[in-house]
Design a protein around this motif. Structure first.
Motif, mmCIF file in Angstrom:
data_model
loop_
_atom_site.group_PDB
_atom_site.id
_atom_site.type_symbol
_atom_site.label_atom_id
_atom_site.label_comp_id
_atom_site.label_asym_id
_atom_site.label_seq_id
_atom_site.Cartn_x
_atom_site.Cartn_y
_atom_site.Cartn_z
ATOM 1 N N ASP A 184 0.837 -1.074 0.092
ATOM 2 C CA ASP A 184 -0.249 0.147 -0.024
ATOM 3 C C ASP A 184 0.901 1.174 -0.110
ATOM 4 O O ASP A 184 2.204 1.305 0.085
ATOM 5 N N PRO A 185 0.330 2.374 -0.269
ATOM 6 C CA PRO A 185 1.190 3.682 -0.558
ATOM 7 C C PRO A 185 1.991 3.909 1.002
ATOM 8 O O PRO A 185 2.910 4.703 0.694
ATOM 9 N N GLN A 186 1.357 3.466 2.189
ATOM 10 C CA GLN A 186 2.037 3.864 3.132
ATOM 11 C C GLN A 186 3.353 2.915 3.478
ATOM 12 O O GLN A 186 4.312 3.462 4.263
ATOM 13 N N LYS A 187 3.139 1.697 3.222
ATOM 14 C CA LYS A 187 4.311 0.672 3.693
ATOM 15 C C LYS A 187 4.921 0.231 2.549
ATOM 16 O O LYS A 187 5.529 -0.790 2.745
ATOM 17 N N GLN A 214 -4.709 0.163 -2.895
ATOM 18 C CA GLN A 214 -5.187 1.302 -2.557
ATOM 19 C C GLN A 214 -4.877 2.743 -2.944
ATOM 20 O O GLN A 214 -4.678 3.760 -2.536
ATOM 21 N N VAL A 215 -4.638 2.696 -4.563
ATOM 22 C CA VAL A 215 -4.177 3.773 -5.083
ATOM 23 C C VAL A 215 -5.294 4.805 -5.279
ATOM 24 O O VAL A 215 -5.162 5.984 -5.900
ATOM 25 N N ASP A 216 -6.568 4.286 -5.022
ATOM 26 C CA ASP A 216 -7.766 5.143 -5.136
ATOM 27 C C ASP A 216 -7.729 6.298 -4.033
ATOM 28 O O ASP A 216 -8.350 7.294 -4.210
ATOM 29 N N VAL A 247 -3.202 -0.868 -8.285
ATOM 30 C CA VAL A 247 -4.636 -1.414 -8.319
ATOM 31 C C VAL A 247 -5.391 -0.697 -7.113
ATOM 32 O O VAL A 247 -4.713 -0.169 -6.235
ATOM 33 N N SER A 248 -6.847 -1.102 -7.143
ATOM 34 C CA SER A 248 -7.502 -0.987 -5.846
ATOM 35 C C SER A 248 -8.364 -1.973 -5.851
ATOM 36 O O SER A 248 -9.552 -2.342 -6.772
#
Length: 585
Positions: A184-187, A214-216, A247-248
């Motif tokens: 995910d964008p955080q980790k 979770q790019v949404d 992806v999302s």
């Protein structure tokens, strides 16, 4: 970004040049070559690389046996990355439990597409039966046909606080064919992911896929930046060819593209082979680091320092004393056969040189005359300095022969060059006992001996004649005419009485002949010395070859066989190594 693209392109190009066609028979041959290299290299290879190679080779063997009709894809990720949600999105069924609590996935879950048998494969993966789902039903029609042959796994969280979960991830990461890491964008930059998993998969670009989930939650610009940064990290991890898909699982963005990638992998029926090839290549690289390039395999006689070792062993075995004795014995026997008769008896006062060393002439041992054979070795034991010279020569051989090798191979060379001292001493004794030394008896010795006898007889005849003449004069007997030789006097008589000529001529002639024969005999003695030196050196070299040089050359040859088996296309490992023999410098 242009610098990153250039670097990625260069790495991909180099790997493309090194790529070997992947097929099951070629992989089986490569696997056999690696097993042989590990068995032959043994403790001389890096222990950690050997220990790591065993399970990988076993896994490769078993995966090849199971075939490549089924493609095993695993979704792996950290807690909260959304991999279970993505698993459900790909399967179209709510199979995996989804939640925000840590951890959610506690055991691997499998979804199987297609009618191909998967029981044995799933048993090898150790996926419990209750966690297996057959994806298709009659209602699907051909909607799922593009994924026939796929086994999709949802792994536990790799950052779980439960040790069993992390061990399960570690086990399956080594077994599956294609790894889809869901981040995910955080980790996505979490060091636990990169250090524990991705860097260890360096070289597995073809079987690693990154799904940036979770790019949404991001804007287009932030999503592109995160994707670019993730690609940069992959290059640093040694995975420049690994692809990244945004992806999302929640909105479905990018899921069709990911599904299409999985369908392509299943259709190719080659992902399992590519994973096996990447695993074998990783093992090969780790093992190859424990060898050295450019090592010349010499024959025993071409091992560096061989001459110095032979000379040191010869000195320790008493070869100089033996060749000195051979030369002295030849001179002594020549003097006894051709020397001046009045002094020949003095030679018996000195002990024979060969007997001083315990070397009995062959005629004394019951054989035919004309030679001498070493029947016992009583050469004095080597002095401390001679033993030190042998040790130094052996260390020099090991140092020179092992110079280009890694440390563990150098240790093997040192061990081969340092046999037990008693074994070498015994071998030298046995070798020297079997050497036949030259004991020449030229024909001219007999001719010179006859001449010496004739001259001695003439001198003795002249002496007796003079004694008789003196006795007759003492007894005042009538003078006896004495023949004379030489120039005539005015009265017609000769200058030199014949008895005096016989005595003086016989003595002086014998001395002159003895001086000439001594010089000629010296040439014969030196020739005998050279012959003895050559024969003894050959015997010592045989010992040196068997005890030190051949074992050292064998270690070098085994190193090359190991390296040949580890090089790309190492199926011709033994012949390749034998073809690299050459003269050592």
């Amino acid at each position: 970004m242009s610098g990153l693209r250039d670097r990625v392109g260069a790495l991909r190009g180099r790997r493309a040049e090194e790529e070997v066609p992947v097929d099951a028979p070629a992989l089986a041959e490569r696997l056999a070559a690696l097993r042989e290299a590990v068995a032959l290299g043994g403790e001389r290879l890096d222990p950690s690389a050997v220990a790591a190679a065993g399970p990988v080779l076993d896994r490769a063997d078993e995966r090849l046996r199971l075939g490549s009709d089924r493609t095993v894809v695993a979704l792996a990720g950290a807690t909260g990355s959304g991999k279970s949600s993505l698993f459900n999105a790909l399967s179209g069924l709510p199979i995996a439990q989804v939640g925000a609590r840590r951890p959610t996935t506690s055991v691997s879950t499998a979804c199987v597409w297609g009618p191909e048998p998967a029981e044995e494969l799933l048993a090898w993966l150790e996926v419990p039966r209750r966690h297996r789902t057959e994806r298709e039903s009659a209602l699907d029609g051909d909607d799922e046909a593009d994924l026939h042959g796929l086994v999709l796994l949802d792994l536990p969280d790799h950052d779980s606080t439960a040790d069993a979960h992390r061990l399960e991830v570690d086990r399956l990461v080594r077994l599956v064919d294609l790894l889809v890491w869901v981040v995910d964008p955080q980790k996505y930059a979490d060091d636990a992911l990169h250090a524990r998993y991705l860097r260890r998969l360096a070289g597995h670009d073809d079987v690693v896929l990154m799904a940036l989930n979770q790019v949404d939650r991001l804007g287009a610009e932030d999503a592109a930046a995160a994707e670019g940064d993730l690609r940069r990290l992959l290059v640093e991890d040694g995975l420049p060819g690994a692809d990244v898909l945004a992806v999302s699982a929640r909105t479905g963005q990018g899921v069709p593209a990911l599904r299409e990638r999985l369908a392509d992998a299943v259709a190719a029926r080659a992902v399992a082979l590519r994973r096996t090839a990447a695993d074998l290549e990783q093992v090969r690289g780790a093992l190859l680091a424990g060898t050295a390039d450019g090592v010349v395999v010499p024959t025993a006689g071409e091992v560096p320092g061989a001459g110095e070792l032979v000379r040191a062993l010869g000195a320790a075995a008493g070869v100089p004393a033996v060749v000195d004795a051979v030369e002295a014995d030849t001179r002594r026997r020549a003097a006894r056969r051709t020397g001046w008769l009045p002094l020949r008896w003095t030679g018996r006062l000195r002990r024979e040189p060969l007997r001083r060393l315990g070397l009995a002439p062959r005629e004394d041992a019951g054989g035919a005359p004309g030679g001498a054979e070493l029947v016992v070795s009583s050469v004095p034991a080597p002095t401390p300095s001679q033993r030190a010279a042998v040790d130094l020569a052996g260390r020099h051989v090991a140092a020179e022969a092992g110079r280009p090798l890694p440390e563990r191979w150098r240790g093997a060379v040192r061990a081969a060059a340092a046999p037990a001292g008693g074994d070498v001493a015994d071998a030298l004794d046995r070798a020297l006992v079997g050497v036949e030394l030259p004991r020449p008896t030229p024909r001219w010795w007999a001719v010179a001996g006859v001449l010496q006898a004739l001259l001695a007889a003439a001198a003795l005849a002249g002496l007796l004649w003079l004694v008789l003449l003196g006795a007759a004069a003492w007894l005042q007997l009538p003078p006896v005419p004495v023949p004379a030789v030489g120039p005539e006097r005015t009265d017609g008589t000769r200058v030199l009485p014949l008895p005096t000529v016989l005595l003086v001529g016989g003595l002086l002639g014998g001395l002159l002949l003895s001086a000439v024969t001594a010089r000629v005999a010296a040439v014969t003695a030196r020739r005998a010395r050279r012959t003895a030196q050559e024969r003894l050196d050959a015997a010592v070299r045989t010992v040196a070859d068997g005890a030190v040089l051949a074992p050292v050359a064998a270690v070098l040859a085994e190193h090359e066989r190991v390296r040949a088996g580890l090089l790309p296309g190492g199926g011709g490992r033994a012949s390749s190594a034998s073809g690299r023999r050459g003269r050592a410098h």
